[in-house]
Design an enzyme around this catalytic site. Sequence first.
Site, PDB file in Angstrom:
ATOM      1  N   LEU B  34       0.820  -1.215   0.000  1.00 34.76           N
ATOM      2  CA  LEU B  34       0.000   0.000   0.000  1.00 34.76           C
ATOM      3  C   LEU B  34       0.850   1.260   0.000  1.00 34.76           C
ATOM      4  O   LEU B  34       0.465   2.276  -0.547  1.00 34.76           O
ATOM      5  CB  LEU B  34      -0.926   0.019   1.220  1.00 34.76           C
ATOM      6  N   GLY B  35       1.996   1.165   0.619  1.00 35.75           N
ATOM      7  CA  GLY B  35       2.827   2.357   0.667  1.00 35.75           C
ATOM      8  C   GLY B  35       3.971   2.201   1.648  1.00 35.75           C
ATOM      9  O   GLY B  35       4.109   1.178   2.315  1.00 35.75           O
ATOM     10  N   GLY B  40       8.231   2.563   8.300  1.00 29.53           N
ATOM     11  CA  GLY B  40       8.205   1.232   7.707  1.00 29.53           C
ATOM     12  C   GLY B  40       7.306   1.180   6.492  1.00 29.53           C
ATOM     13  O   GLY B  40       7.028   2.198   5.877  1.00 29.53           O
ATOM     14  N   VAL B  42       3.628  -0.486   4.556  1.00 28.31           N
ATOM     15  CA  VAL B  42       2.270  -0.971   4.820  1.00 28.31           C
ATOM     16  C   VAL B  42       1.819  -1.884   3.678  1.00 28.31           C
ATOM     17  O   VAL B  42       1.983  -1.545   2.507  1.00 28.31           O
ATOM     18  CB  VAL B  42       1.276   0.211   4.953  1.00 28.31           C
ATOM     19  N   ASP B 147      -0.343  15.414  13.341  1.00 28.59           N
ATOM     20  CA  ASP B 147       0.094  15.553  11.955  1.00 28.59           C
ATOM     21  C   ASP B 147      -1.033  15.503  10.919  1.00 28.59           C
ATOM     22  O   ASP B 147      -1.033  14.647  10.040  1.00 28.59           O
ATOM     23  CB  ASP B 147       1.094  14.416  11.706  1.00 28.59           C
TER      24      ASP B 147
HETATM   25  N1  ATP Z   1      -5.249   1.530   7.468  1.00 34.80           N
HETATM   26  C1  ATP Z   1      -4.911   1.783   6.195  1.00 34.80           C
HETATM   27  N2  ATP Z   1      -5.777   1.557   5.207  1.00 34.80           N
HETATM   28  C2  ATP Z   1      -5.449   1.826   3.917  1.00 34.80           C
HETATM   29  N3  ATP Z   1      -4.276   2.323   3.523  1.00 34.80           N
HETATM   30  C3  ATP Z   1      -3.350   2.576   4.462  1.00 34.80           C
HETATM   31  C4  ATP Z   1      -3.612   2.325   5.844  1.00 34.80           C
HETATM   32  N4  ATP Z   1      -2.518   2.687   6.548  1.00 34.80           N
HETATM   33  C5  ATP Z   1      -1.627   3.123   5.649  1.00 34.80           C
HETATM   34  N5  ATP Z   1      -2.100   3.065   4.391  1.00 34.80           N
HETATM   35  C6  ATP Z   1      -1.388   3.428   3.144  1.00 34.80           C
HETATM   36  O1  ATP Z   1      -0.018   3.183   3.297  1.00 34.80           O
HETATM   37  C7  ATP Z   1       0.749   4.342   3.022  1.00 34.80           C
HETATM   38  C8  ATP Z   1       1.950   4.400   3.933  1.00 34.80           C
HETATM   39  O2  ATP Z   1       1.519   4.630   5.255  1.00 34.80           O
HETATM   40  P1  ATP Z   1       2.526   5.036   6.425  1.00 34.80           P
HETATM   41  O3  ATP Z   1       1.699   5.397   7.583  1.00 34.80           O
HETATM   42  O4  ATP Z   1       3.562   3.998   6.572  1.00 34.80           O
HETATM   43  O5  ATP Z   1       3.319   6.201   5.784  1.00 34.80           O
HETATM   44  P2  ATP Z   1       3.232   7.759   5.756  1.00 34.80           P
HETATM   45  O6  ATP Z   1       2.045   8.253   6.488  1.00 34.80           O
HETATM   46  O7  ATP Z   1       3.373   8.117   4.320  1.00 34.80           O
HETATM   47  O8  ATP Z   1       4.577   8.172   6.453  1.00 34.80           O
HETATM   48  P3  ATP Z   1       5.119   8.107   7.955  1.00 34.80           P
HETATM   49  O9  ATP Z   1       5.459   6.684   8.273  1.00 34.80           O
HETATM   50  O10 ATP Z   1       6.313   8.959   7.867  1.00 34.80           O
HETATM   51  O11 ATP Z   1       4.036   8.667   8.849  1.00 34.80           O
HETATM   52  C9  ATP Z   1      -0.209   5.482   3.228  1.00 34.80           C
HETATM   53  O12 ATP Z   1       0.108   6.567   2.429  1.00 34.80           O
HETATM   54  C10 ATP Z   1      -1.543   4.886   2.822  1.00 34.80           C
HETATM   55  O13 ATP Z   1      -1.742   5.033   1.442  1.00 34.80           O
END
Ligand code: ATP
Lengths: 245, 318
Positions: B34-35, B40, B42, B147
């Site tokens: 997902l990203g 880390g 996801v 944030d």
């Molecule tokens: N519960 C969820 N449901 C759907 N997509 C999700 C969920 N959690 C995360 N994602 C997806 O995964 C991506 C990465 O999430 P993550 O929280 O790791 O990174 P971030 O918010 O970009 O950065 P950071 O870790 O620096 O806060 C997000 O941009 C989102 O698209």
Amino acid sequence: MQKGTLKQILLITDGCSNKGEDPAAVAAFIAEQSIAVNVIGILEEGAVDAKGLSEIEEIAASGQGESQIVYSHHLSQTVQSVTKKSMTKTLQGVVNQELKQILGEEKTLEDLPPEERGEIMEVVNDMEETCDVEVLVLVDSSASMTHKLPTVQEALIDLSVSMNARIGRNRFAIYHFPGKRKVIQKLIDWTGELKSVSQIFPKLAGGGITPTGPALKEALKAFSEPKKRRSMRWNDYEDVEEIGF
Amino acid sequence: MTTKMWKKSAFKLDIGQVVVGKWHKNVYQVQKKLGEGAIGAVYLCSSKGRLVALKGSDQTASIMSEVNRLKALKRGQGHSLGPAFIDVDDLEDSRGVCYSFYAMEYIDGISLDNFIRIRGFDWLDPFIHQFSNQLSHLHQAGWVLGDIKIENILVTKKPHRLRWIDVGGMTEIGRSMKEYSEFYDRAYWHLGSRRAEPSYDIFAFAMVIIRLYYPKGFERSDHPKKKLLEKINQAPVPEYRKQLLKHMVQGDFKQMGEVKDMILNLPTQQTRRSQSSRTNAKRKNSTYSKDIQPHYPWLEVSSIVGWLLITSYLNLTF
Ligand SMILES: Nc1ncnc2c1ncn2[C@@H]1O[C@H](COP(=O)(O)OP(=O)(O)OP(=O)(O)O)[C@@H](O)[C@H]1O
């Protein structure tokens, strides 16, 4: 609850040392006195100085701190994340030390089941929020750094804004090196608030030498100068022991 | 430290891989990535017949902090703003390297800016209302979301609601902000401190709305406050919303409820209708995403015309 004081040196530089003792060795010595040495390397856009980079990492590793290489426009956020990460690391170290005594030599945070680990992280977060912090900022003022100093100043003021939102108290001191006659030169004496400082860096005539090792050594003295302050010990957090194991 | 197996190494899973938690033995099959964030990565996984989002990292401390926040988020809300917490565990890969991960509800949606670009600014007021409502519950429970930024807000399909996907910045009221992003940070704009207060979230949420009008953002000048107010004035924003935004960024509201009240006491529909026909015209040209089914809660003649145009447009593209 008696709170401990967490001590850090924040070295901001843009290159390799070229005079005096090995800065990594000095950092290792400083870490022995429970002071973490963090290093931020400011890079020119496009330039890669492999030797400078590895020295920056090495100083922080020996100094039990954090390091980060950054382009100058990202400096503010980096200064804060390095400072906070280093606080977490130190506090986790304190906690791990204590866990070893409870659980045996080979055990660390990771050996506990996730739920208990979560509780301990809350304690670490609490300590991060409430402990007193002293940060000695040591800025490399060699010629190549001079045009970056306004950005450094902005980042340091921003650091004090972030730190002062915490419950715990903060003290900052700022030195640059090399000084005119001395190895390091005091710019701002220990103070809690950098926001009111209009100009941290006066016109500095930057030279070609970068005596990072000797500068770190002098910085250590600046720390214990005012009066002997206690550094962080587990016993400063008596209430922590109440988490059941 | 003693356990060498916890060395730094990026968390990476393969599609189709089966993950079994070390402590709780729950099973996850990896569907897709997902990203990736600072901490880390996801992954979308299936587990016990449903989809979940699994976030893993080599930084066990950060994972544990996020888990604590997910649990607090759950306690602090009536209906869910953030993802529901499901599980926390460790994973040992084939080389013996250990990672921590947690599983949470998978939120299926598109980003707020995409949604608004496609469906128009008519949706903004209902969203502001919903988000204010849920934020005020969280504030009452003693937390700020922190944030708040556009990338962390998703709009779900049925019904269209705002959901939140990043708990890393959640901070207890009275403490210092855990995480923030410059554009959305009131201290960056010299309009307040980084102490966690409801008004911190209110400011950041206003910046989310402003960002919808300025997708690339903008930087502060020597007079940050003046610059920000100018930008609000220059944006193609209806007057009542300009007033709302100005109150929000200047710290005039201390509680989220005040934002909600202002939305509820909106001026007449007239000013707003003219705006909605403008967005309909825009819709004709926008690339309409296939996975969003247009459905209108309040149909107007003008929207029916718009609807016909969109449908014919879609037929052409298939
Ligand atoms: N519960 C969820 N449901 C759907 N997509 C999700 C969920 N959690 C995360 N994602 C997806 O995964 C991506 C990465 O999430 P993550 O929280 O790791 O990174 P971030 O918010 O970009 O950065 P950071 O870790 O620096 O806060 C997000 O941009 C989102 O698209």
